[in-house]
Design an enzyme around this catalytic site. Structure first.
Site, PDB file in Angstrom:
ATOM      1  N   CYS A  29       0.824  -1.215   0.000  1.00  0.00           N
ATOM      2  CA  CYS A  29       0.000   0.000   0.000  1.00  0.00           C
ATOM      3  C   CYS A  29       0.856   1.262   0.000  1.00  0.00           C
ATOM      4  O   CYS A  29       0.594   2.208  -0.754  1.00  0.00           O
ATOM      5  CB  CYS A  29      -0.932  -0.011   1.204  1.00  0.00           C
ATOM      6  SG  CYS A  29      -0.100  -0.446   2.742  1.00  0.00           S
ATOM      7  N   HIS A  37      -2.024   5.579   6.325  1.00  0.00           N
ATOM      8  CA  HIS A  37      -0.624   5.989   6.472  1.00  0.00           C
ATOM      9  C   HIS A  37      -0.529   7.426   5.953  1.00  0.00           C
ATOM     10  O   HIS A  37      -1.324   7.835   5.100  1.00  0.00           O
ATOM     11  CB  HIS A  37       0.292   5.158   5.583  1.00  0.00           C
ATOM     12  CG  HIS A  37       0.217   3.678   5.758  1.00  0.00           C
ATOM     13  ND1 HIS A  37       0.698   3.019   6.860  1.00  0.00           N
ATOM     14  CD2 HIS A  37      -0.241   2.699   4.932  1.00  0.00           C
ATOM     15  CE1 HIS A  37       0.553   1.706   6.703  1.00  0.00           C
ATOM     16  NE2 HIS A  37      -0.031   1.488   5.552  1.00  0.00           N
TER      17      HIS A  37
HETATM   18  N1  LIG Z   1      -3.824  -4.982   5.399  1.00  0.00           N
HETATM   19  C1  LIG Z   1      -3.104  -4.096   4.755  1.00  0.00           C
HETATM   20  O1  LIG Z   1      -3.024  -2.961   5.164  1.00  0.00           O
HETATM   21  C2  LIG Z   1      -2.390  -4.471   3.499  1.00  0.00           C
HETATM   22  C3  LIG Z   1      -2.188  -3.486   2.548  1.00  0.00           C
HETATM   23  C4  LIG Z   1      -1.538  -3.818   1.356  1.00  0.00           C
HETATM   24  C5  LIG Z   1      -1.043  -5.084   1.172  1.00  0.00           C
HETATM   25  N2  LIG Z   1      -1.216  -6.031   2.143  1.00  0.00           N
HETATM   26  C6  LIG Z   1      -0.691  -7.380   1.882  1.00  0.00           C
HETATM   27  O2  LIG Z   1      -1.769  -8.227   1.519  1.00  0.00           O
HETATM   28  C7  LIG Z   1      -1.508  -9.557   1.977  1.00  0.00           C
HETATM   29  C8  LIG Z   1      -2.665  -9.983   2.865  1.00  0.00           C
HETATM   30  O3  LIG Z   1      -2.732  -9.109   3.969  1.00  0.00           O
HETATM   31  P1  LIG Z   1      -4.076  -8.902   4.801  1.00  0.00           P
HETATM   32  O4  LIG Z   1      -3.866  -7.656   5.569  1.00  0.00           O
HETATM   33  O5  LIG Z   1      -5.263  -9.032   3.925  1.00  0.00           O
HETATM   34  O6  LIG Z   1      -3.997 -10.137   5.798  1.00  0.00           O
HETATM   35  P2  LIG Z   1      -5.174 -10.686   6.730  1.00  0.00           P
HETATM   36  O7  LIG Z   1      -6.206  -9.657   6.939  1.00  0.00           O
HETATM   37  O8  LIG Z   1      -4.498 -11.284   7.903  1.00  0.00           O
HETATM   38  O9  LIG Z   1      -5.820 -11.837   5.839  1.00  0.00           O
HETATM   39  C9  LIG Z   1      -5.098 -12.994   5.489  1.00  0.00           C
HETATM   40  C10 LIG Z   1      -6.081 -14.074   5.095  1.00  0.00           C
HETATM   41  O10 LIG Z   1      -5.346 -15.255   4.725  1.00  0.00           O
HETATM   42  C11 LIG Z   1      -5.850 -16.385   5.467  1.00  0.00           C
HETATM   43  N3  LIG Z   1      -4.765 -17.335   5.704  1.00  0.00           N
HETATM   44  C12 LIG Z   1      -3.879 -17.371   6.720  1.00  0.00           C
HETATM   45  N4  LIG Z   1      -3.020 -18.387   6.558  1.00  0.00           N
HETATM   46  C13 LIG Z   1      -3.404 -19.033   5.415  1.00  0.00           C
HETATM   47  C14 LIG Z   1      -2.915 -20.160   4.727  1.00  0.00           C
HETATM   48  N5  LIG Z   1      -1.867 -20.841   5.163  1.00  0.00           N
HETATM   49  N6  LIG Z   1      -3.554 -20.551   3.588  1.00  0.00           N
HETATM   50  C15 LIG Z   1      -4.608 -19.855   3.109  1.00  0.00           C
HETATM   51  N7  LIG Z   1      -5.132 -18.770   3.739  1.00  0.00           N
HETATM   52  C16 LIG Z   1      -4.510 -18.358   4.877  1.00  0.00           C
HETATM   53  C17 LIG Z   1      -6.375 -15.765   6.745  1.00  0.00           C
HETATM   54  O11 LIG Z   1      -7.328 -16.639   7.342  1.00  0.00           O
HETATM   55  P3  LIG Z   1      -7.458 -16.744   8.940  1.00  0.00           P
HETATM   56  O12 LIG Z   1      -7.733 -15.346   9.400  1.00  0.00           O
HETATM   57  O13 LIG Z   1      -8.587 -17.659   9.116  1.00  0.00           O
HETATM   58  O14 LIG Z   1      -6.144 -17.258   9.423  1.00  0.00           O
HETATM   59  C18 LIG Z   1      -7.028 -14.496   6.218  1.00  0.00           C
HETATM   60  O15 LIG Z   1      -8.275 -14.761   5.651  1.00  0.00           O
HETATM   61  C19 LIG Z   1      -0.136  -9.503   2.656  1.00  0.00           C
HETATM   62  O16 LIG Z   1       0.849  -9.793   1.699  1.00  0.00           O
HETATM   63  C20 LIG Z   1      -0.033  -8.050   3.061  1.00  0.00           C
HETATM   64  O17 LIG Z   1       1.300  -7.626   3.247  1.00  0.00           O
HETATM   65  C21 LIG Z   1      -1.909  -5.754   3.283  1.00  0.00           C
END
Ligand SMILES: NC(=O)c1ccc[n+]([C@@H]2O[C@H](COP(=O)([O-])OP(=O)(O)OC[C@H]3O[C@@H](n4cnc5c(N)ncnc54)[C@H](OP(=O)(O)O)[C@@H]3O)[C@@H](O)[C@H]2O)c1
Length: 334
Positions: A139, A218
């Site tokens: 992001c 941010h």
């Molecule tokens: N959030 C942000 O601000 C943001 C911004 C830009 C980019 N990103 C990037 O986007 C990606 C995802 O981030 P997020 O913030 O969306 O994370 P998140 O909210 O923690 O979501 C991750 C998802 O993946 C699932 N998961 C966990 N372990 C898994 C596995 N082994 N196999 C399949 N699914 C699994 C989780 O399920 P459970 O909850 O049931 O474990 C949850 O549904 C990361 O690379 C992050 O750096 C995030």
């Protein structure tokens, strides 16, 4: 119709799924559920097909979630997989995508090596056309690339220094902090500068960063050494005319990240999202060949637009401009 599977249904995955549902050239085959939670209940209510993230999906079955199969069944059915799992999991999942010979889009938490290209649609879409593995950058990197690319095209850039003031956690997240401190990132440059250069290698970028106790957006303080001089008014006009950048106005009393998100809610944006990079008009200034500005980035939503464009690039859709237009229109961005 490009058939899409979303692996991971958290902050980014649930938004990407909703965005795919809005595209007239994409079909959402389904999502994976890992543990049982309210997000999975919402997917069920929306009629989205749920597949287990592991072979069995015990926790989901136990909670009466009907499973259409497991991750392997989902991957098999798709043209493109969008991996939205936590940092590092995407790299492991890549083995599955490779074994089924499927294209995949990864998110910014994954390391550079996971993909063939790093992607921000308005900066380098063409480099990702027909690529099998594309990484939508984080992001913060996305937010920086959008404005810096516009400035570079118009005035030329020699150097950039940016300070990234990072939100502590996403709003739902009860596990992370700080709650009463400012935590500097003790690494120079912070990882953001090198990441920007994976998309915009033409000029040097040095970033410093700190984390502060807020969950909404941010903020970046950016200083640019320009090749050609600019005026404040010209830069405001440039940002106004650049897609996915919103100039927010002091006269409208949008002076803070809180007011930006309240504005997004009042506009009726889903989840109160503000995917555009927001630059404050009164915080754009010039001094000699230096340009200064302050911008805010909504971490939960800005990469969603890019992910949709990355899917089109992977499938060989030839025009960045057309893809950006389609994505923007479908999601109410003008
Ligand atoms: N959030 C942000 O601000 C943001 C911004 C830009 C980019 N990103 C990037 O986007 C990606 C995802 O981030 P997020 O913030 O969306 O994370 P998140 O909210 O923690 O979501 C991750 C998802 O993946 C699932 N998961 C966990 N372990 C898994 C596995 N082994 N196999 C399949 N699914 C699994 C989780 O399920 P459970 O909850 O049931 O474990 C949850 O549904 C990361 O690379 C992050 O750096 C995030």
């Amino acid at each position: 119709m490009t058939k899409i599977g979303v692996i991971g249904y958290g902050t980014i995955g649930k938004r990407v799924s909703d965005a795919v549902l809005l595209q007239n050239d994409m079909k959402l085959v389904g999502i994976t559920g890992n543990s049982y939670n309210y997000k999975i209940e919402v997917a069920k209510k929306k009629g989205i097909k749920i597949f287990s993230a592991d072979k069995v999906g015990e926790d989901l079955k136990k909670n009466n979630i009907y499973l259409s199969g497991n991750i392997y069944d989902l991957v098999k059915e798709c043209d493109v997989v969008v991996d939205c799992t936590p940092k590092g999991v995407g790299q492991k999942n890549k083995e599955t995508y490779l074994s089924y010979d499927k294209k995949a889009i990864f998110q910014g938490g994954e390391s550079l090596e996971v993909a063939d290209t790093s992607f921000v649609a308005q900066c380098n879409y063409n480099q990702s056309i027909n690529k099998d593995y594309i990484r939508v950058v984080s992001c913060n990197t996305t937010g920086l690339c959008r404005t810096l690319h516009a400035v570079d095209k118009q005035y030329g850039i020699d150097n950039v220094h940016a300070t990234i003031i990072r939100r502590a956690a996403d709003p739902w997240d009860i596990y992370h902090g700080p709650i009463n401190s400012i935590v500097p990132v003790l690494e120079l440059p912070s990882h953001h500068g090198p990441d920007v250069r994976t998309v915009l290698p033409e000029f040097s970028v040095f970033t410093t960063a700190m984390t502060v106790p807020t969950t909404i957006m941010h903020v970046h303080s950016v200083t640019v050494d320009l090749k050609n001089p600019a005026t404040d008014e010209d830069v405001i006009e440039l940002f106004r005319n650049t897609t996915r950048i919103k100039v927010v106005r002091n006269s409208e009393k949008i002076r803070s990240t809180a007011e930006i998100i309240e504005f997004a809610k009042d506009l009726g944006r889903p989840r109160g999202d503000m995917p555009e990079t927001c630059v404050w008009d009164k915080a754009i200034g010039t001094w000699g060949n230096k340009l200064f500005y302050l911008q805010a980035v909504h971490q939960e939503s800005n990469v969603v637009l890019e992910t949709i464009d990355a899917i089109r690039a992977a499938m060989g859709f030839p025009s960045a401009q057309e893809s950006i237009k389609k994505t923007n229109e479908s999601m109410g961005i003008n």
